[in-house]
Design an enzyme around this catalytic site. Structure first.
Site, PDB file in Angstrom:
ATOM      1  N   ALA A  78       0.851  -1.189   0.000  1.00  0.00           N
ATOM      2  CA  ALA A  78       0.000   0.000   0.000  1.00  0.00           C
ATOM      3  C   ALA A  78       0.884   1.236   0.000  1.00  0.00           C
ATOM      4  O   ALA A  78       1.354   1.679   1.042  1.00  0.00           O
ATOM      5  CB  ALA A  78      -0.923   0.002   1.218  1.00  0.00           C
ATOM      6  N   GLY A  80       1.683   5.253  -1.988  1.00  0.00           N
ATOM      7  CA  GLY A  80       1.118   6.328  -2.785  1.00  0.00           C
ATOM      8  C   GLY A  80      -0.390   6.390  -2.649  1.00  0.00           C
ATOM      9  O   GLY A  80      -0.946   6.268  -1.552  1.00  0.00           O
ATOM     10  N   TYR A  82      -2.524   4.241  -3.331  1.00  0.00           N
ATOM     11  CA  TYR A  82      -3.156   2.983  -2.968  1.00  0.00           C
ATOM     12  C   TYR A  82      -3.395   2.855  -1.463  1.00  0.00           C
ATOM     13  O   TYR A  82      -4.120   1.956  -1.013  1.00  0.00           O
ATOM     14  CB  TYR A  82      -2.325   1.804  -3.479  1.00  0.00           C
ATOM     15  N   ASP A 168      -3.747  -7.827  -3.670  1.00  0.00           N
ATOM     16  CA  ASP A 168      -3.780  -6.410  -4.017  1.00  0.00           C
ATOM     17  C   ASP A 168      -4.598  -5.680  -2.961  1.00  0.00           C
ATOM     18  O   ASP A 168      -5.656  -6.172  -2.532  1.00  0.00           O
ATOM     19  CB  ASP A 168      -4.400  -6.199  -5.394  1.00  0.00           C
ATOM     20  N   ASP A 170      -6.295  -2.979  -3.236  1.00  0.00           N
ATOM     21  CA  ASP A 170      -7.541  -2.376  -3.720  1.00  0.00           C
ATOM     22  C   ASP A 170      -8.604  -3.444  -3.936  1.00  0.00           C
ATOM     23  O   ASP A 170      -9.249  -3.521  -4.988  1.00  0.00           O
ATOM     24  CB  ASP A 170      -7.304  -1.556  -4.988  1.00  0.00           C
ATOM     25  N   PRO A 191     -11.318 -14.012 -13.544  1.00  0.00           N
ATOM     26  CA  PRO A 191     -12.748 -14.148 -13.861  1.00  0.00           C
ATOM     27  C   PRO A 191     -13.116 -13.822 -15.301  1.00  0.00           C
ATOM     28  O   PRO A 191     -14.182 -14.221 -15.762  1.00  0.00           O
ATOM     29  CB  PRO A 191     -13.411 -13.153 -12.892  1.00  0.00           C
ATOM     30  N   TYR A 193     -11.248 -14.696 -18.006  1.00  0.00           N
ATOM     31  CA  TYR A 193     -10.611 -15.571 -18.990  1.00  0.00           C
ATOM     32  C   TYR A 193     -10.788 -17.058 -18.732  1.00  0.00           C
ATOM     33  O   TYR A 193     -10.341 -17.867 -19.527  1.00  0.00           O
ATOM     34  CB  TYR A 193      -9.101 -15.268 -19.048  1.00  0.00           C
ATOM     35  N   GLU A 260       1.782 -10.098 -13.424  1.00  0.00           N
ATOM     36  CA  GLU A 260       0.823 -11.167 -13.679  1.00  0.00           C
ATOM     37  C   GLU A 260       1.322 -12.107 -14.776  1.00  0.00           C
ATOM     38  O   GLU A 260       1.063 -13.317 -14.744  1.00  0.00           O
ATOM     39  CB  GLU A 260      -0.534 -10.577 -14.061  1.00  0.00           C
TER      40      GLU A 260
END
Length: 316
Positions: A78, A80, A82, A168, A170, A191, A193, A260
């Site tokens: 976390a 900046g 975020y 993550d 967020d 979700p 692909y 990723e």
């Protein structure tokens, strides 16, 4: 170079309180984009459990882990802008992530003042703050995060917890995420692909990148929003992915989907022993097929999708 400094909040500062079918094997397609009454598969083609949170296998594992002693780390970065998501992330994790079980939160941040006042945590839940400096922005952050995660696991987490999950910040937990997620090496299906054949998945295809996946390789495409496993497995994963990222960077190469892409390259070579359904990483997108229950929602990706649809949200 990024610098890390770790400190633990003093205990007296912590106030205590307590679908649709998916592709069963590489190369097949889901037949519909709406709900289905058929039972989703519960095993991958290589025999790993494919976890839907309320099926019989999940309920059985939850019962088995009630008899075991273990501690789980939940690690987030976390920095900046975020840090905006951090309070909500922790609040929802306290409610839904392994409720009533021993959990250590590892928060890698450049703003430790976000913990004044400290958050309320349940019994046997603790906060570890890892101070991270010299990270100028998201682009640089995406190239450094694997290294930071590896350093924290190596220098601290593996001495304190049995399992560690990287998430993550967020995101929000909206339903029970229990011990059904625990395994040696755990990955979560993307979700948008998971109904596609392997040849259509958005792997890195450039042969210049260490993240390259050939057309004949791959089973599923996994999200980098939520993954984990035993500390030893997670240390191996984050170290190797960090090395591949740095090797590409030295050659002036950057994979299309950043970390990723490297995560998926790793999981092609070393298939996960437990695969979580998109219940554990979901967002409101026209491309995301509906799931029986939403458990973890990516607010960041949902905001991007909503902007594309001309919509808004209080968290965007």
């Amino acid at each position: 170079m990024a610098l890390l400094q770790t400190f633990r909040l003093p205990p007296d500062l912590l106030r205590l309180r307590r679908p649709v079918p998916i592709r069963a094997a590489s190369g097949s397609h889901a037949s519909e984009r709406g709900p289905s009454h058929s039972q989703p598969p519960t095993r991958t083609s290589w025999g790993a459990p494919l976890v839907w949170g309320d099926n019989k296998a999940s309920l059985r594992q939850r019962a088995e882990f009630e008899q075991r002693s273990f501690r789980v780390g939940l690690m987030v970065l976390a920095v900046g802008r975020y840090t905006h998501y951090l309070s909500h992330f922790l609040q929802t994790a306290e409610k839904h992530f392994l409720p009533g079980m021993p959990v250590s939160y590892y928060v890698l941040t450049d703003n430790p003042n976000k913990f004044d006042p400290p958050p309320e945590l349940g019994e046997d839940r603790e906060l570890r703050v890892v101070l991270v400096t010299e990270i100028p922005g998201w682009g640089h952050l995406a190239r450094r995060r694997m290294d930071l995660l590896a350093s924290t696991i190596d220098n601290q987490a593996q001495q304190e917890v049995d399992y560690v999950f990287c998430a993550d910040v967020d995101q929000e937990f909206v339903n029970l995420v229990g011990t059904e997620i625990l395994g040696t090496l755990v990955a979560t299906l993307h979700p948008e692909y998971y109904s596609m054949p392997a040849t259509a998945l958005p792997y890195e295809r450039s042969s210049d990148s260490r993240a390259c996946v050939l057309d004949e390789e791959g089973d599923y495409y996994y999200t980098s929003e939520f993954y984990g496993g035993l500390c030893s497995e997670m240390l191996a994963l984050t170290k190797l992915c960090s090395q591949l990222i740095l090797q590409d960077r030295a050659m002036g190469v950057e994979a299309k989907h950043l970390e990723e892409s490297y995560l998926n390259r790793y999981l092609v070579d070393k298939r996960p022993t437990c695969v979580l359904s998109p219940e554990y990483s979901w967002w409101d997108s026209p491309a995301a097929l509906r799931v029986p229950h939403k458990r973890v929602i990516s607010l960041g990706r949902q905001c991007a999708s909503l902007r594309n649809q001309g919509k808004s949200s209080m968290y965007c």
